[in-house]
Design a protein around this motif. Structure first.
Motif, short mmCIF file in Angstrom:
data_model
loop_
_atom_site.label_atom_id
_atom_site.label_comp_id
_atom_site.label_asym_id
_atom_site.label_seq_id
_atom_site.Cartn_x
_atom_site.Cartn_y
_atom_site.Cartn_z
N UNK A 193 75.56 -8.24 -17.73
CA UNK A 193 76.25 -9.65 -18.47
C UNK A 193 76.83 -10.18 -17.28
N UNK A 194 76.25 -10.37 -16.23
CA UNK A 194 77.40 -11.02 -15.07
C UNK A 194 77.65 -12.38 -15.36
N UNK A 195 76.78 -13.32 -16.13
CA UNK A 195 77.07 -14.62 -16.47
C UNK A 195 78.17 -14.78 -17.37
N UNK A 196 78.67 -13.99 -18.17
CA UNK A 196 79.48 -14.10 -19.35
C UNK A 196 80.91 -14.42 -18.85
N UNK A 197 81.61 -15.16 -19.62
CA UNK A 197 83.09 -15.37 -18.98
C UNK A 197 83.34 -16.30 -17.84
N UNK A 198 82.06 -16.79 -17.30
CA UNK A 198 82.23 -17.62 -16.07
C UNK A 198 82.03 -19.00 -16.61
N UNK A 199 82.66 -19.96 -15.72
CA UNK A 199 82.69 -21.53 -15.92
C UNK A 199 81.18 -21.77 -15.35
N UNK B 27 85.52 -10.95 -13.61
CA UNK B 27 84.52 -10.51 -13.40
C UNK B 27 83.90 -10.98 -12.01
N UNK B 28 84.51 -11.94 -11.48
CA UNK B 28 84.15 -12.29 -10.08
C UNK B 28 84.41 -11.38 -9.24
#
Length: 231
Positions: free
Chosen positions: A158-164, A139-140
């Motif tokens: 949904x850019x924030x999904x799966x990000x720490x 994603x990054x």
């Protein structure tokens, strides 16, 4: 400016999107929220001509997206991992996108240098293919690739999904910085109400494919959204 008119999408007799009118002004940071199945990804897919509308049209800076490709040079997006090319390394992918957008390697590397903190040493120089990266690192890479070539419209699903948490905080600042450039229109969908209220000046709520709220963000917006979804 993005303008949607009488836009519908019907699958198997079921209407999944029904928007009579929607305008997104140039330079606006625009948030899209809603439960699963509300029509968020369908709308973004229509904006990017990934699917055809059942009725209606999408106009992007004067160009109808379904009948011309002239909108593509100034529009970019990251919807999901299908936008990536799994057998390329991140570097190869960035250079490929740069070539498509008229950027040479030096141009791409200059842009990438701005996102070293966001990459956190996990993207560049790893000698890994994109398909072998974690979902978060994929994603990054996809998000930063969407910034190549100075686009005027950036669409992030949904850019924030799966990000720490650390990366989410960094991404919020990146989106805020983009939004401060009034020549860039940023569209963000998210299930995270707090994140979207922090980075977007306007938020539209979709429910069963229709707009049920259209809010100019204020200090009361998060509470308003939480009350709506709690009810």
């Amino acid at each position: 400016m993005i303008k949607v008119e009488n836009l519908t999408k019907i699958y198997g007799g079921k209407t999944v999107l029904n928007l009579a009118d929607l305008e997104i002004q140039k330079g606006q940071s625009f948030g899209l929220v809603g439960n699963n199945g509300a029509g968020k990804t369908t709308l973004f897919s229509l904006l990017l001509d990934l699917i055809q509308p059942t009725t209606g049209s999408v106009i992007n800076n004067g160009v109808e997206v379904s009948s011309s490709e002239e909108w593509k040079p100034f529009t970019s997006a990251f919807i999901d991992e299908s936008f990536l090319i799994g057998y390329l390394t991140p570097e190869e992918y960035f250079y490929f996108i740069g070539e498509l957008r008229g950027q040479n390697k030096a141009d791409v590397e200059a842009l990438l240098a701005n996102y070293e903190d966001f990459f956190h040493g996990e993207i560049l120089g790893q000698k890994k293919y994109l398909r072998d990266l974690s979902k978060g690192n994929q994603k990054k890479a996809g998000i930063v690739a969407s910034f190549i070539g100075s686009p005027e419209v950036i669409i992030l699903d949904e850019p924030f999904a799966n990000l720490d948490p650390t990366t989410q905080i960094r991404l919020k600042q990146i989106i805020k910085d983009l939004a401060e450039n009034k020549n860039i229109t940023v569209l963000v969908s998210s299930h995270d109400l707090m994140h979207v209220t922090e980075v977007c000046e306007r938020i539209v709520v979709l429910n069963k494919g229709e707009i049920v709220k259209d809010i100019q963000t204020s200090t009361e917006t998060l509470q308003e959204l939480e009350s709506f979804f709690a009810g």
